[in-house]
Design a protein around this motif. Structure first.
Motif, short mmCIF file in Angstrom:
data_model
loop_
_atom_site.label_atom_id
_atom_site.label_comp_id
_atom_site.label_asym_id
_atom_site.label_seq_id
_atom_site.Cartn_x
_atom_site.Cartn_y
_atom_site.Cartn_z
N PHE A 15 0.70 -1.22 0.20
CA PHE A 15 0.12 -0.02 0.02
C PHE A 15 0.82 1.20 0.12
O PHE A 15 0.28 2.45 -0.45
CB PHE A 15 -1.11 -0.06 1.24
N ALA A 77 -4.66 -9.94 -4.70
CA ALA A 77 -6.16 -9.60 -5.25
C ALA A 77 -6.62 -8.91 -4.05
O ALA A 77 -6.60 -9.50 -2.71
CB ALA A 77 -6.57 -10.94 -5.30
N MET A 78 -7.48 -8.04 -4.19
CA MET A 78 -8.49 -7.48 -3.12
C MET A 78 -9.81 -8.25 -3.58
O MET A 78 -9.82 -8.67 -4.55
CB MET A 78 -8.70 -6.02 -3.69
N LYS A 106 -4.17 1.24 10.50
CA LYS A 106 -5.73 0.57 10.31
C LYS A 106 -5.50 -0.46 9.30
O LYS A 106 -6.54 -1.21 9.28
CB LYS A 106 -6.27 1.93 9.62
N ILE A 107 -4.41 -0.41 8.63
CA ILE A 107 -4.48 -1.64 7.66
C ILE A 107 -3.45 -3.01 8.39
O ILE A 107 -4.12 -3.99 8.21
CB ILE A 107 -3.71 -1.33 6.38
N GLU B 68 -9.85 0.08 7.13
CA GLU B 68 -9.71 -1.06 7.60
C GLU B 68 -10.19 -2.29 6.81
O GLU B 68 -10.00 -3.30 6.76
CB GLU B 68 -10.61 -0.74 8.95
N SER B 69 -10.89 -1.67 5.71
CA SER B 69 -11.30 -2.67 4.62
C SER B 69 -10.20 -3.00 3.81
O SER B 69 -10.22 -4.01 3.20
CB SER B 69 -12.62 -1.93 3.86
N LEU B 70 -9.05 -2.27 3.42
CA LEU B 70 -8.00 -2.70 3.11
C LEU B 70 -7.16 -3.73 3.40
O LEU B 70 -6.21 -4.48 2.89
CB LEU B 70 -7.09 -1.60 3.01
N LYS B 71 -7.67 -4.17 4.89
CA LYS B 71 -6.80 -5.26 5.29
C LYS B 71 -7.29 -6.75 4.61
O LYS B 71 -6.55 -7.75 4.69
CB LYS B 71 -7.41 -5.66 6.73
N ALA B 72 -8.45 -6.47 3.79
CA ALA B 72 -8.69 -7.72 2.93
C ALA B 72 -7.83 -8.27 1.75
O ALA B 72 -8.11 -9.27 1.38
CB ALA B 72 -10.17 -7.42 2.49
N LEU B 73 -6.81 -7.38 1.78
CA LEU B 73 -5.85 -7.92 0.64
C LEU B 73 -5.31 -9.00 0.76
O LEU B 73 -4.68 -9.71 1.93
CB LEU B 73 -4.77 -6.70 0.60
#
Lengths: 148, 340
Positions: A15, A77-78, A106-107, B68-73
């Motif tokens: 990212f 992949a997302m 956050k990530i 926080e939704s980017l964690k799904a990568l």
């Protein structure tokens, strides 16, 4: 360093750099650095060592990074239907400080305390940067209301 | 201090109010529920009065959810393995030199330089002359055969690509003559000896003659004033093993392609026969032909006269361990294209 730490490093550079190949190269370098830090200071938490290492390597890579370059990304992949456009825009426009704290906090999911230890800053500073960064990111996502 | 605290109250009506500016800075902490009750109430009060702050709060909330939704990568396992791969010397070198960041032209130049250096080293280190000899030239392969024969027979020698031993003293196409075997040749006593044959009579028999009877009568008819033919036994008392001779020489001609067959024909015409393993006129190099042959010694003078027509033949007689039958000589003649 556990597999979870390696995944955290991979996520961070994916990212931060938005380039799969560079993410692997920088990640390998950061992992070695983090391991080295842990050897020197076994009491250091893994998360803080990762923050320290990723920041150290980021500083080296950020100089030559062209944030406007479009790199096709396929293998990482997302979920289907997820739009990375707001993040790409954020990655281009945000400052390094804002970009990195959002990724770490956050990530990757590190606590602000661990981030503060890794960067040698206070928790308040991290919190302030986070608020600023999230406001910027939220502003970008507001153009894409269906994303969330 | 107590006096000052009483004079300057920290909050109006004993309440800690916050300004819009401070409330804005506290929005993230408010959202994270890290404010104490009093601060939270104060921020909520400001939010109720200020629409812009409310919008900011929504932005922060939205940004947080998106991040926080980017964690799904999903990171592929191969990438994780690649990151965890131990560094090699090459990868460390590339990283240290920041190779990835070099300009493309510099990279290409460096790669070309490395390839050229490798080629240069190969060209300099490899002994090409030996490699070509062993790989292409039949002579190179013969050299190896000679080494093998040397081990078997210490007296073996090698002369211009033809290996020789004392055991195979004669050529394949000739009868062998042992050095110690005496030979008797009939020689007419004419009182004159041929110039080209200092030790053997001009009427020397053909190569089969050595097998003739030990004592043969002379063929010359007795004439006036002439002495009666005398059968002379030419036992090779003086010729001991290892005291043979070899005529070796070279000749420079102007047109080798045309001259070589003529010389070959002449040698055959004079009774010459190839010796060794290669044919008469074998192309030793593109500009030289090789003649290794035996011939009657009596014809030697005629041969030299013939060769003079093409150039100055430089032929010398050399000692050689191989002893030839009487009346037979062995020659090695190298005919080369004259240098312009």
């Amino acid at each position: 360093m556990t597999e979870n730490d390696i995944r955290s490093i991979a996520l961070f550079y994916y990212f931060a750099l938005l380039d799969e190949q560079k993410a692997i190269e920088a990640g390998a370098e950061a992992l070695n650095y983090a391991r080295d830090r842990k050897k020197r200071d076994p009491a250091l938490k893994n998360s803080s060592a990762v923050v320290m290492a990723t920041f150290h390597v980021w500083e080296k890579w950020a100089g030559g990074l062209n944030r406007n370059r479009v790199v096709p990304m396929s293998s990482w992949a997302m979920p289907e239907g997820f739009d990375l456009r707001p993040w790409k825009e954020f990655q281009r426009n945000a400052t390094s400080e804002e970009l990195l704290v959002v990724i770490w906090s956050k990530i990757v999911g590190y606590s602000e305390g661990d981030i503060a230890v890794g960067l040698g800053q206070t928790e308040g500073t991290i919190s302030f940067r986070l608020g600023k960064a999230l406001r910027k990111l939220g502003g970008l996502t507001s153009f894409h209301p269906k994303l969330i | 201090m107590e006096k000052w605290e009483k004079e300057i109250p920290l909050s109006r009506k004993n309440r800690r109010t916050v300004s819009d500016f401070f409330a804005e800075e506290m929005l993230y902490d408010y959202l994270s529920e890290r404010l104490d009750e009093e601060r939270r109430t104060a921020v909520e009060k400001v939010l109720a009065e200020n629409r812009d702050l409310k919008k900011d709060l929504d932005k922060i909330s939205q940004g947080q959810r998106y991040a926080e939704s980017l964690k799904a990568l999903r990171v592929p396992p191969a990438a994780l393995e690649a990151i965890d791969e131990p560094d090699t010397y090459m990868s460390v070198l590339l990283k240290k030199t920041n190779y990835e960041r070099w300009p493309l032209t510099v990279k290409w130049g460096m790669e070309a330089l490395i390839v050229l250096s490798a080629l240069l080293i190969v060209l300099v280190v490899v002994p090409w002359d030996q490699a070509l000899k062993f790989g292409l030239s039949p002579r190179g392969r013969q050299i190896i055969l000679a080494e093998v024969s040397r081990e078997k027979a210490p007296e073996a020698q090698q002369t211009d690509g033809v290996s020789e031993t004392s055991e195979t003293i004669a050529f394949e196409d000739e009868d062998a003559k042992k050095p110690s075997a005496p030979a008797t040749v009939a020689v007419p006593e004419t009182g004159k000896e041929p110039a080209a044959a200092p030790s053997v009579a001009a009427t020397a028999p053909p190569p089969a003659a050595p097998k003739a009877p030990a004592v043969a009568a002379g063929t010359a008819a007795p004439g006036e004033g002439e002495k009666a033919p005398v059968a002379e036994t030419v036992a090779e008392k003086s010729k001991k093993p290892g005291e043979g001779a070899l005529f070796r020489g070279d000749l420079a001609v102007t047109n080798l392609t045309a001259t070589s067959p003529k010389i070959q024909d002449k040698i055959i015409e004079l009774g010459g026969r190839k010796a060794g393993e290669v044919e008469l006129g074998w192309k030793k190099t593109p500009t030289s032909a090789y003649f290794h042959f035996t011939m009657p010694e009596a014809k030697y003078e005629e041969l030299t006269q013939f060769l003079r027509e093409y150039g100055a033949a430089n032929i010398s007689k050399q000692k050689h361990p191989r002893v030839m039958p009487d009346g037979i000589i062995r020659l090695i003649l190298t005919v080369e294209e004259a240098k312009k």
